[in-house]
Enzyme design. Sequence first.
Site, mmCIF file in Angstrom:
data_model
loop_
_atom_site.group_PDB
_atom_site.id
_atom_site.type_symbol
_atom_site.label_atom_id
_atom_site.label_comp_id
_atom_site.label_asym_id
_atom_site.label_seq_id
_atom_site.Cartn_x
_atom_site.Cartn_y
_atom_site.Cartn_z
ATOM 1 N N TYR A 29 0.682 -1.184 -0.051
ATOM 2 C CA TYR A 29 0.088 -0.101 -0.072
ATOM 3 C C TYR A 29 0.838 1.181 0.095
ATOM 4 O O TYR A 29 0.953 2.037 0.965
ATOM 5 C CB TYR A 29 -0.965 0.070 1.373
ATOM 6 C CG TYR A 29 -2.093 0.593 0.716
ATOM 7 C CD1 TYR A 29 -3.159 0.027 -0.104
ATOM 8 C CD2 TYR A 29 -2.716 1.789 1.281
ATOM 9 C CE1 TYR A 29 -4.183 0.850 -0.657
ATOM 10 C CE2 TYR A 29 -3.723 2.673 0.698
ATOM 11 C CZ TYR A 29 -4.749 2.101 0.131
ATOM 12 O OH TYR A 29 -5.770 2.530 -0.439
ATOM 13 N N HIS A 34 7.236 5.790 1.074
ATOM 14 C CA HIS A 34 8.196 4.420 0.472
ATOM 15 C C HIS A 34 8.894 4.757 -0.924
ATOM 16 O O HIS A 34 9.947 4.558 -1.126
ATOM 17 C CB HIS A 34 6.961 3.300 0.112
ATOM 18 C CG HIS A 34 6.275 2.856 1.314
ATOM 19 N ND1 HIS A 34 4.864 3.200 1.253
ATOM 20 C CD2 HIS A 34 6.367 1.866 2.355
ATOM 21 C CE1 HIS A 34 4.503 2.476 2.458
ATOM 22 N NE2 HIS A 34 5.279 1.761 2.982
ATOM 23 N N VAL A 173 8.278 11.618 5.192
ATOM 24 C CA VAL A 173 7.448 12.414 4.039
ATOM 25 C C VAL A 173 6.259 12.624 4.633
ATOM 26 O O VAL A 173 5.481 11.850 5.249
ATOM 27 C CB VAL A 173 7.510 11.511 3.029
ATOM 28 C CG1 VAL A 173 6.883 12.342 1.872
ATOM 29 C CG2 VAL A 173 8.918 11.349 2.414
ATOM 30 N N LEU A 181 2.855 10.586 6.108
ATOM 31 C CA LEU A 181 2.231 9.620 5.372
ATOM 32 C C LEU A 181 2.286 8.423 5.932
ATOM 33 O O LEU A 181 3.386 7.856 6.549
ATOM 34 C CB LEU A 181 3.120 9.682 3.987
ATOM 35 C CG LEU A 181 2.761 10.893 2.797
ATOM 36 C CD1 LEU A 181 3.621 10.709 1.617
ATOM 37 C CD2 LEU A 181 1.405 10.999 2.503
ATOM 38 N N SER A 182 1.288 7.640 5.986
ATOM 39 C CA SER A 182 0.996 6.173 6.238
ATOM 40 C C SER A 182 0.113 5.603 5.589
ATOM 41 O O SER A 182 -0.928 5.935 5.163
ATOM 42 C CB SER A 182 0.575 6.347 7.813
ATOM 43 O OG SER A 182 0.265 5.149 8.279
HETATM 44 P P1 AMP Z 1 5.749 -0.058 6.272
HETATM 45 O O1 AMP Z 1 5.079 -0.202 4.775
HETATM 46 O O2 AMP Z 1 4.608 0.800 7.017
HETATM 47 O O3 AMP Z 1 6.353 -1.243 6.756
HETATM 48 O O4 AMP Z 1 7.029 0.810 5.943
HETATM 49 C C1 AMP Z 1 7.965 0.490 5.073
HETATM 50 C C2 AMP Z 1 9.229 1.608 5.279
HETATM 51 O O5 AMP Z 1 8.657 2.756 4.827
HETATM 52 C C3 AMP Z 1 9.544 1.681 6.710
HETATM 53 O O6 AMP Z 1 11.097 1.876 6.731
HETATM 54 C C4 AMP Z 1 8.767 2.888 6.968
HETATM 55 O O7 AMP Z 1 9.746 3.693 8.037
HETATM 56 C C5 AMP Z 1 8.966 3.575 5.748
HETATM 57 N N1 AMP Z 1 7.826 4.867 5.989
HETATM 58 C C6 AMP Z 1 6.562 4.648 6.021
HETATM 59 N N2 AMP Z 1 5.921 5.849 6.138
HETATM 60 C C7 AMP Z 1 6.732 6.668 5.977
HETATM 61 C C8 AMP Z 1 7.214 8.079 5.595
HETATM 62 N N3 AMP Z 1 5.996 9.002 5.670
HETATM 63 N N4 AMP Z 1 8.156 8.593 5.375
HETATM 64 C C9 AMP Z 1 9.371 8.065 5.199
HETATM 65 N N5 AMP Z 1 9.452 6.627 5.354
HETATM 66 C C10 AMP Z 1 8.164 5.952 5.469
#
Ligand code: AMP
Length: 283
Positions: A29, A34, A173, A181-182
């Site tokens: 997602y 990312h 970001v 962002l999430s």
């Molecule tokens: P996730 O898919 O949530 O497990 O995140 C995968 C990677 O993306 C991890 O290293 C997170 O820290 C990074 N990540 C998620 N959201 C952000 C963001 N808003 N800014 C920078 N990195 C992010």
Amino acid sequence: MQIARTIAEFRALRRGARPPLGFVPTMGYLHAGHRALIERARSECAAVAVSIFVNPMQFGPNEDFERYPRDEPGDLALCEAAGADLILIPPLHEMYPAGTSTAVRVGGLTGVLEGAHRPGHFDGVATIVTKLFNVVTPDRSYFGRKDAQQLRVIRRLVRDLDLPVEIVDCATVREPDGLALSSRNVYLSPEERAQALSLSRGLRRAEEAFVAGERDAEALRRLVRDEIEAQPLARIDYVSLADSESLAELEGRVGGPALLSLAVRFGGTRLIDNVVLEPPAAG
Ligand code: AMP
């Protein structure tokens, strides 16, 4: 861009990748956060691998594993546009074969903050990251500072187990209005989303106070809590100001780099965010 859907397929493709190989592990997602990680890897490495795997072991029994958002076509398009070469989408039964009985536990750093509120979460993270490193064998791996404690746990894991990979951290970001962002932001109703701006606003207020000279740990935490508690839909899990390395909670005067971090729930959606407060070097 090549896509592997088994560990064996990935290992075969990996043999053709030129070093250094940069790796971005994700749960899919994918969004611009990312994307920034993938682009950073692209700019620094000869080959770039991305994994997409929603890791059940890092979700608690009452968390959102089942409903975690998924969009494989969108993710692949983003990976391609950001310059990824290899994609690993492993099946659940390969990452956790029947009878799996081994886990990786990082002690010390994991008893506080996210670890205290999500028991077992970092065992899940450390185990899956170790497994992915063993499959992908990257030279460098890229992680976001958005997950500040995770980053520290992974650095400790790599150090303690002598894993031959360099960990690179990347800035959080944000949306133009400040929201980090999430993948979980899609759960927010418009009202919740508006109130969720209090997270980055609170952090920014505390950061401004810190730059203006405020050094009292509780006063800094209070600035963040006041901002968030003014939102009727927000439920604070924690607002913490901790030593940036040890994650020990700070009391009294802040003397060194400090991690100001928080977790807040809006209905069933749990958001995290943080900033690091760095006192200017003396002299
Ligand atoms: P996730 O898919 O949530 O497990 O995140 C995968 C990677 O993306 C991890 O290293 C997170 O820290 C990074 N990540 C998620 N959201 C952000 C963001 N808003 N800014 C920078 N990195 C992010």
